[in-house]
Motif scaffolding. Structure first.
Motif, PDB file in Angstrom:
ATOM      1  N   GLY A 108       0.797  -1.217   0.000  1.00 34.25           N
ATOM      2  CA  GLY A 108       0.000   0.000   0.000  1.00 34.25           C
ATOM      3  C   GLY A 108       0.827   1.263   0.000  1.00 34.25           C
ATOM      4  N   SER A 109       2.052   1.179   0.507  1.00 31.57           N
ATOM      5  CA  SER A 109       2.917   2.358   0.531  1.00 31.57           C
ATOM      6  C   SER A 109       3.532   2.653  -0.827  1.00 31.57           C
ATOM      7  CB  SER A 109       4.042   2.160   1.547  1.00 31.57           C
ATOM      8  OG  SER A 109       4.841   1.045   1.192  1.00 31.57           O
ATOM      9  N   GLY A 112      -0.512   3.567  -5.931  1.00 34.45           N
ATOM     10  CA  GLY A 112      -1.645   4.477  -5.898  1.00 34.45           C
ATOM     11  C   GLY A 112      -2.022   4.833  -7.318  1.00 34.45           C
ATOM     12  N   TYR A 135      -5.260   4.445  -2.829  1.00 32.71           N
ATOM     13  CA  TYR A 135      -3.971   4.862  -2.273  1.00 32.71           C
ATOM     14  C   TYR A 135      -3.845   4.330  -0.848  1.00 32.71           C
ATOM     15  CZ  TYR A 135       0.019   7.884  -1.224  1.00 32.71           C
ATOM     16  OH  TYR A 135       1.263   8.352  -0.890  1.00 32.71           O
ATOM     17  N   LYS A 136      -2.684   3.754  -0.545  1.00 35.51           N
ATOM     18  CA  LYS A 136      -2.407   3.208   0.792  1.00 35.51           C
ATOM     19  C   LYS A 136      -3.491   2.236   1.254  1.00 35.51           C
ATOM     20  CE  LYS A 136       0.607   6.949   2.308  1.00 35.51           C
ATOM     21  NZ  LYS A 136       0.917   7.971   3.342  1.00 35.51           N
ATOM     22  N   ARG A 155     -10.955  -0.149   3.129  1.00 37.59           N
ATOM     23  CA  ARG A 155      -9.702  -0.809   2.772  1.00 37.59           C
ATOM     24  C   ARG A 155      -9.942  -1.912   1.746  1.00 37.59           C
ATOM     25  NH1 ARG A 155      -5.383   0.373   5.806  1.00 37.59           N
ATOM     26  NH2 ARG A 155      -4.329  -1.581   5.278  1.00 37.59           N
ATOM     27  N   SER A 216       6.100   5.929  -3.412  1.00 39.87           N
ATOM     28  CA  SER A 216       6.468   6.674  -2.223  1.00 39.87           C
ATOM     29  C   SER A 216       7.983   6.626  -2.024  1.00 39.87           C
ATOM     30  CB  SER A 216       5.775   6.090  -1.003  1.00 39.87           C
ATOM     31  OG  SER A 216       6.162   4.748  -0.798  1.00 39.87           O
TER      32      SER A 216
END
Length: 216
Positions: A108-109, A112, A135-136, A155, A216
């Motif tokens: 998730g990091s 996105g 995203y995330k 989520r 990220s």
């Protein structure tokens, strides 16, 4: 390989008339008639620098049958923003259903993306009608009508296939709300459903655009 990928099966863009309950398919695309590795038919680079990011038909993972559209930031060296699009023509009457299956692979990091519905003929910021954002490990759909929120999906699980369906009114006489349903294909949890105010196009609804994978 950093394994930050989007896999997408565009199920259909379906025009549903209100008066006669007819169903007219505008676009029905599952990529299964194409060869893995080819550029997906009907999709074009829209803007920005793609660099070495992949954009192709894939047979590695699909919601059904054999193929999907894959976007992959494979090397991780490209930090540019870019996008691709599929144009279509939706009538300004009845309801238009836009639905697709989507699988987002990777932490998730690191992953996105944004899927936009746009006015095909508009050339400025007024073209943007709504955005699906992931995203995330959280997803949601957002209206671009002033002060009107959209719908939070909550989520999602990386590597799992989901189905998103959006029903949009062709004009204000039909209604002013977007009807949304989001659920995993295995139906392991109940669908998230809801409505929100639609920003009507100045001209015609007619562009589905995917914006880049984030890093990220």
């Amino acid at each position: 390989m950093l394994n930050r990928a989007l896999l997408l099966t565009v199920a259909s863009v379906l025009y549903v008339t209100v008066a006669h309950a007819d169903e007219t398919v505008i676009v029905n695309q599952n990529f299964d008639k194409q060869v893995a590795g080819e550029l997906p038919e009907g999709w074009v680079h829209a803007w920005g620098n793609q660099d070495d990011d992949l954009f192709r038909v894939s047979s590695e993972n699909a919601a059904s049958l054999k193929n999907s559209l894959e976007i992959d930031r494979e090397s991780g060296s490209n930090l540019n923003h870019w996008g691709l699009k599929r144009d279509f023509t939706a009538p300004n009457q009845g309801m238009t259903e836009i639905s697709f299956n989507i699988c987002i692979v990777g932490p998730g990091s690191q992953v996105g993306l944004y899927i936009e519905l746009r006015d095909r003929r508009a050339t400025n910021k007024e073209a943007l009608l709504l955005t699906c954002a992931f995203y995330k490990l959280k997803g949601g759909i957002y209206s671009h009508t002033a002060n009107k929120p959209g719908l939070e999906f909550g989520r999602y699980v990386a590597g799992k296939w989901y189905h998103l369906s959006m029903n949009l009114p062709g004009n204000r006489q039909v209604g002013d709300q977007v009807l949304v349903s989001w659920e995993p294909l295995d139906k392991s949890v109940p669908a998230v459903t809801g409505t929100f105010a639609y920003r009507f196009p100045e001209h015609h609804l007619g562009t589905l655009r995917i914006k880049q994978l984030e890093q990220s």
